[in-house]
Design an enzyme around this catalytic site. Structure first.
Site, PDB file in Angstrom:
ATOM      1  N   TYR A 227      24.886  52.642  -3.035  1.00  0.00           N
ATOM      2  CA  TYR A 227      25.698  53.868  -2.993  1.00  0.00           C
ATOM      3  C   TYR A 227      24.841  55.128  -3.134  1.00  0.00           C
ATOM      4  O   TYR A 227      25.274  56.224  -2.807  1.00  0.00           O
ATOM      5  CB  TYR A 227      26.763  53.866  -4.087  1.00  0.00           C
ATOM      6  CG  TYR A 227      27.853  52.815  -3.894  1.00  0.00           C
ATOM      7  CD1 TYR A 227      27.923  52.045  -2.746  1.00  0.00           C
ATOM      8  CD2 TYR A 227      28.819  52.622  -4.869  1.00  0.00           C
ATOM      9  CE1 TYR A 227      28.908  51.090  -2.579  1.00  0.00           C
ATOM     10  CE2 TYR A 227      29.814  51.669  -4.714  1.00  0.00           C
ATOM     11  CZ  TYR A 227      29.852  50.907  -3.568  1.00  0.00           C
ATOM     12  OH  TYR A 227      30.836  49.969  -3.412  1.00  0.00           O
TER      13      TYR A 227
ATOM     14  N   ASP B   7      29.420  35.775  -4.741  1.00  0.00           N
ATOM     15  CA  ASP B   7      30.548  35.133  -4.042  1.00  0.00           C
ATOM     16  C   ASP B   7      31.224  34.116  -4.956  1.00  0.00           C
ATOM     17  O   ASP B   7      32.459  34.007  -5.001  1.00  0.00           O
ATOM     18  CB  ASP B   7      30.093  34.493  -2.721  1.00  0.00           C
ATOM     19  CG  ASP B   7      28.725  33.838  -2.815  1.00  0.00           C
ATOM     20  OD1 ASP B   7      28.001  34.088  -3.795  1.00  0.00           O
ATOM     21  OD2 ASP B   7      28.371  33.058  -1.916  1.00  0.00           O
TER      22      ASP B   7
ATOM     23  N   ASP C 168      31.709  47.380  -8.253  1.00  0.00           N
ATOM     24  CA  ASP C 168      32.826  48.146  -7.711  1.00  0.00           C
ATOM     25  C   ASP C 168      33.922  47.180  -7.250  1.00  0.00           C
ATOM     26  O   ASP C 168      35.106  47.309  -7.580  1.00  0.00           O
ATOM     27  CB  ASP C 168      32.304  48.985  -6.534  1.00  0.00           C
ATOM     28  CG  ASP C 168      33.323  49.966  -6.015  1.00  0.00           C
ATOM     29  OD1 ASP C 168      34.373  50.126  -6.645  1.00  0.00           O
ATOM     30  OD2 ASP C 168      33.056  50.577  -4.956  1.00  0.00           O
TER      31      ASP C 168
END
Ligand code: NAD
Length: 358
Positions: free
Chosen positions: A143, A225, A249
């Site tokens: 980000y 995952d 996030d």
């Protein structure tokens, strides 16, 4: 003691929910003999309307003169992506986090006992209980990395977003997680994608080094995952989950959903020095703003986090959390957490009931 708190009421439902949380702080002050004083700070869409930019000059300095910052929420359709960056509320949020050095985002996801039936997971999974703390790195990673957009001769436009992490950034968030685990059930799950990403391999090696420094804390590596899957299969296995910015996030929103309503969940963002910033995880909910419909609990529980982590007032924090649980156990519901046919109360009434329970 006297504590000075910066209040960023913000946009949408922000002013309504902050009003109720301040009422709770004042009640705590009265009961436990503390004084809370407040400094109003303009930030977000309301600041754009008032002074032409969402992050007015001097905002960080005013916040830094306070012991903690409470933020309602900012943003709304009026200040959308068609506006220049300095007028957009999101710009102000990123800027304040950066200027206050807030690199650690703490989000507890706990299933409140009275609302166990709101958990979308299987009954037997919910019955085991959910009480985890997501520790997300907030100022690094993809980000904040370098971005690029360019034309290619044969593939059209191509873009890149760089994900970068330094040992320093990983170590300081890792320490936060291990220290937090010591205050809880003494387990850290570090989430990465070390089978693919070089940043994750560095992340993992730093975490392993830290794990040796905290032999009293159980440690495990979890691939991102697998973590996403385990959160719906058996969230009760997690205590402290630490991860980088983008994984955090996504996973923290997943963790919120499994505990029911976003109107209930608080968060804290911290750096190495005060002030930390406390805010509900939800946004400014423009669809219900000004209608006395917003659930103030996430903001009230953010104040409980402030009492616990910024002011080391555990008994006071417990009192606020118990007052919230009592209100829910007594059946009081705002619209977002009510089942069909249940009576509904508004923002102000919920705030009053929680204050009365303290
Ligand atoms: P949102 O969280 O504001 O709302 C999503 C849905 O949840 C809406 O239906 C809303 O009514 C409901 N909701 C949210 N909080 C609630 C509460 N306390 N009580 C009852 N219902 C509640 O998310 P969104 O609609 O995607 O975003 C709205 C605005 O908020 C956008 O401008 C966005 O950028 C901003 N936003 C701000 C923050 C922040 O200030 N930290 C975070 C997320 C979104």
């Amino acid at each position: 003691m006297n504590y000075k708190i910066a209040l960023i009421r913000g946009d949408g439902i922000g002013p309504e929910i902050v009003h109720e949380a301040v009422g709770v702080l004042d009640k705590v002050g009265e009961k436990f003999g503390h004084t809370f004083t407040y400094v109003d700070v303009l930030l977000g869409g309301c600041a754009t309307d008032a002074v032409g930019k969402s992050y007015p000059d001097g905002t960080a300095e005013v916040c830094k003169s306070c012991d903690a910052v409470l933020l309602g929420a900012v943003g709304g359709p009026k200040w959308g992506s068609d506006k220049p960056a300095e007028q957009r509320p999101e710009t102000a949020l990123l800027a304040i986090r950066k200027d206050l050095g807030l690199y650690a985002n703490l989000r507890p996801a706990a299933l409140r006992p009275a609302l166990a039936e709101a958990c979308p997971l299987k009954k037997e999974t919910a019955e085991k209980g959910i009480d985890l703390m997501m520790v997300r790195e907030l100022t690094g990673g993809v980000y904040f990395g370098k971005r690029d957009r360019y034309d290619t001769p044969d593939r059209g436009v191509e873009c890149t977003d760089l994900m970068a992490y330094s040992e320093m950034e990983i170590e300081r968030i890792g320490r936060r997680a291990f220290e937090m685990a010591r205050l809880r059930r003494k387990k850290v799950s570090s989430v990465d994608k070390a089978n693919v990403l070089e940043t994750s391999r560095l992340w993992r090696s730093v975490m392993h080094r830290l794990a040796e420094e905290y032999p009293d804390v159980a440690y495990e590596d979890v691939l991102v995952d697998n973590c996403a899957m385990q959160l719906v299969r058996d969230p009760g296995q997690f205590d402290v989950v630490v991860t980088e910015n983008m994984f955090g996030d996504i996973l923290s929103d997943e963790a919120s959903m499994i505990t029911g309503s976003i109107g209930l969940l608080p968060s804290a963002s911290m750096g190495d020095t005060a002030p930390a910033l406390y805010e509900p995880i939800h946004g400014s909910a423009p669809d219900i703003a000004g209608q006395d419909k917003a659930n103030p609990i996430a903001t009230i529980l953010s104040v409980a986090m402030m009492l616990r982590y910024s002011f080391q007032l555990s008994a006071e924090a417990d009192a606020v959390e118990q007052a919230v649980d009592q209100a829910l156990a007594d059946g009081w519901r705002t619209a977002d957490i009510a089942k069909p046919g249940e009576d509904i109360i508004g923002t102000r009434r919920m705030g009053q009931i929680i204050r009365d329970n303290i």
